[in-house]
Design an enzyme around this catalytic site. Structure first.
Site, mmCIF file in Angstrom:
data_model
loop_
_atom_site.group_PDB
_atom_site.id
_atom_site.type_symbol
_atom_site.label_atom_id
_atom_site.label_comp_id
_atom_site.label_asym_id
_atom_site.label_seq_id
_atom_site.Cartn_x
_atom_site.Cartn_y
_atom_site.Cartn_z
ATOM 1 N N MET A 194 -1.431 6.695 -2.089
ATOM 2 C CA MET A 194 -2.604 6.915 -2.928
ATOM 3 C C MET A 194 -3.498 5.694 -3.044
ATOM 4 O O MET A 194 -4.580 5.781 -3.601
ATOM 5 C CB MET A 194 -2.175 7.357 -4.321
ATOM 6 C CG MET A 194 -1.573 8.750 -4.321
ATOM 7 S SD MET A 194 -1.252 9.324 -5.985
ATOM 8 C CE MET A 194 -2.902 9.257 -6.655
ATOM 9 N N GLY A 195 -3.080 4.557 -2.525
ATOM 10 C CA GLY A 195 -3.957 3.402 -2.615
ATOM 11 C C GLY A 195 -3.229 2.096 -2.374
ATOM 12 O O GLY A 195 -2.061 2.069 -1.997
ATOM 13 N N ASP A 229 7.663 12.694 -6.433
ATOM 14 C CA ASP A 229 7.723 11.817 -5.259
ATOM 15 C C ASP A 229 8.750 10.706 -5.461
ATOM 16 O O ASP A 229 8.516 9.560 -5.092
ATOM 17 C CB ASP A 229 6.349 11.222 -4.976
ATOM 18 C CG ASP A 229 6.222 10.680 -3.548
ATOM 19 O OD1 ASP A 229 7.012 11.126 -2.690
ATOM 20 O OD2 ASP A 229 5.355 9.832 -3.302
ATOM 21 N N ALA A 232 0.856 -1.187 0.000
ATOM 22 C CA ALA A 232 0.000 0.000 0.000
ATOM 23 C C ALA A 232 0.885 1.227 0.000
ATOM 24 O O ALA A 232 1.999 1.217 0.522
ATOM 25 C CB ALA A 232 -0.930 -0.008 1.214
#
Length: 566
Positions: free
Chosen positions: A33-34, A144, A30
């Site tokens: 964002m998801g 990122d 995980a």
């Protein structure tokens, strides 16, 4: 990482069996964002399916940006990127699929084997630089890049999640205020909320490589606000890095984006230091050593076998009288069920009418109360509620000395104010330090396109857009703006303090703050023109319909705090 169970976790009951036509085989992990799953293409090639979290999926602004960025990311073709092969920004939920890379992340490899050697760091930087060249060529800024977004395959690194951070566009886009963009790997301009260009990725490349060389982040791994303060206000300490790498790191970590090396220059510099190994193909042996034994990927999950209807078995037919008796009994049962249902509905209607009468009667009695006293009581209650969770970081020196600076500051302020007294009449047994201003809480401050707020008295809304702090929506999204005050989002876990905002705002110059990355629970630091410092905690953000958009939150102000010298 040599065992399947170290990489692939079984699906849970809450996991969907199929996403976008891809049947899921296992959990991979995980992220911000998801959740990520393993699946396979129709031809059996393994892919990683990233499913976007519900709170992001419900944001129309996010969906538009997500769709735009995945279309750009699908054009990226690079030897050191994980190719994006499929996606659906309008899915329920949105998702994307990239080729699965059978290898650990850089973060996992360093945790398992320790820091990398100088040659391995040089190979790592060449791979990341080449990946950034391919990404930037399509007009994408990663935003990122960090050790967990660099996967180590047997033939070199793969940069993943490019174009995804920019879709969330900001640093506190989640309900918990979590950043899109990790504090320890942000560039100064990203941390301060100014324009982010491809040069920010070069800064992150050097920070990621420094982690590989040191086994820890270059700027430390403390609370996010302190790490960001160091990145924005101090030069990096390169003394702990291997001496041969320092000249390149100094260029990549320059405070001015214009002075940083480009990915092409990083690539050339590293190849020169690798010498003949770069041309002799010496990298694979390095990556095999770092990545370890290649992971065996589970096979595709077969489609469930369809259930074939079974022929009816010929039982002896019961006597005619039995059939009639059974039919009569079923008819009687249906009649009883209907009567019971009707009685329940009637009783429910009577209950609703009784409740409505009770509420109206209570409201009628409440209308005769002393409205002035009621208003004052509500104000005191709201003030105590807000003050109990926001306080000065110096209200309790003992607590601050015995705990984490960020956490003890907030709890000390709460202890000083959580006495049940009004702010103006706080107990004299625990007075605030004379060197620190008292917090002034203003719960449920509302901002919308037709009003504005002044820090001098936030309880009185300014008509129109005449106030200093304004909220508005443009074609590019909604934002806060001011002529005199400056804004910066507060990163890290919730519970910001006066010291957090004071340090973060020391040299802030941003009079506009886009709200695309702000959600319920996000914290925003504000510095007013008269030296006041405020912390705005978002309770409700509604920007889906620009014509009726608004921002509501709890505001805490420390008067003249920017002028206080500790």
């Amino acid at each position: 990482m040599s065992h399947v169970t170290d990489v692939f976790q079984p699906l849970q009951a809450a996991d969907p069996p199929v996403v976008g036509g891809y049947r899921l085989a296992a959990r991979l992990g995980a992220g911000g964002m998801g959740r990520v799953y393993l699946s396979h293409t129709p031809g059996g090639r393994p892919v990683a399916i990233k499913v976007v979290r519900p709170e992001l999926a419900d944001d129309p602004d996010f969906q538009r940006r997500f769709g735009r960025e995945i279309r750009a990311a699908q054009r990226v073709r690079g030897a050191y990127t994980a190719e994006l092969i499929d996606a659906d920004a309008n899915g329920e939920p949105p998702w994307l699929a990239t080729l699965y890379v059978p290898g650990p992340s850089l973060a996992q490899a360093v945790a398992r084997r320790g820091p990398l050697s100088v040659p391995a760091v040089l190979w790592l930087m060449t791979g990341m630089a080449e990946a950034l060249q391919a990404i930037h060529a399509e007009g994408i800024v990663h935003r990122d890049l960090k050790p967990s977004n660099v996967l180590l395959a047997a033939d070199g690194p793969r940069v993943i999640d490019f174009g995804i951070a920019v879709a969330a566009d900001g640093t506190s886009c989640t309900a918990t205020g979590q950043a899109v963009g990790t504090p320890a790997y942000m560039a100064p301009e990203q941390a301060s909320g100014t324009e982010v260009t491809a040069a920010a990725d070069v800064f992150a490349l050097a920070q990621t490589a420094a982690f590989a060389a040191l086994g820890r982040p270059l700027y430390g791994d403390g609370p996010g606000v302190y790490v960001l303060y160091s990145i924005v206000h101090s030069e990096p300490d390169l003394s702990s890095l291997p001496e041969p790498l320092r000249p390149l790191f100094a260029r990549c970590l320059a405070a001015d984006p214009a002075e940083r090396a480009t990915p092409a220059e990083v690539l050339e510099w590293c190849r020169q230091r690798l010498g003949t190994d770069a041309d002799a193909g010496g990298a694979p042996a390095v990556w095999r050593e770092i990545a370890g034994q290649e992971v065996v990927v589970p096979p595709p999950v077969p489609d469930p076998t369809p259930v074939q209807p079974q022929p009816l078995i010929g039982y002896p037919r019961p006597p005619a009288g039995t059939l009639r008796a059974g039919a009569a009994e079923r008819k009687a049962r249906r009649r009883r069920t209907a009567l019971i249902t009707a009685a329940g509905l009637a009783g429910g209607a009577l209950l609703v009418m009784a409740l409505a009468w009770t509420v109206l009667d209570a409201k009628s009695r409440g209308d005769h109360r002393d409205t002035a006293g009621s208003s004052a009581s509500a104000t005191r209650s709201a003030t105590r509620s807000s003050a109990s969770v926001r306080g000065s970081s110096s209200d309790s020196g003992d607590a601050a000395d015995s705990a984490d600076p960020a956490d003890s500051a907030g709890s000390a302020g709460s202890a000083a104010l959580g006495t049940g007294e009004d702010t103006a009449g706080a107990s004299s047994s625990s007075p605030a330090s004379p060197r620190e201003p008292r917090p002034e809480p203003y719960p449920l401050v509302m901002l919308h396109p037709e009003n504005s707020v002044n820090l001098k008295d936030p309880s009185e809304e300014a008509k129109g857009r005449t106030g200093d702090i304004r909220f508005g929506c443009r074609s590019t999204g909604c934002e806060l703006e001011s002529d005199k005050s400056v804004f910066l989002p507060l990163y890290g876990k919730p519970g910001g303090t006066l010291d957090d905002c004071r340090w973060l705002l020391e040299s802030a110059k941003n009079h506009r703050l886009p709200l695309a990355g702000v959600a319920n629970g996000s914290e925003i630091c504000i510095k007013g023109p008269e030296g006041d410092i405020a912390l705005f905690v978002v309770t409700t953000k509604s920007t889906a319909l620009p014509d009726s958009a608004f921002l509501q939150g709890d505001l805490t102000i420390w008067r003249g705090a920017a002028q206080v010298i500790d």
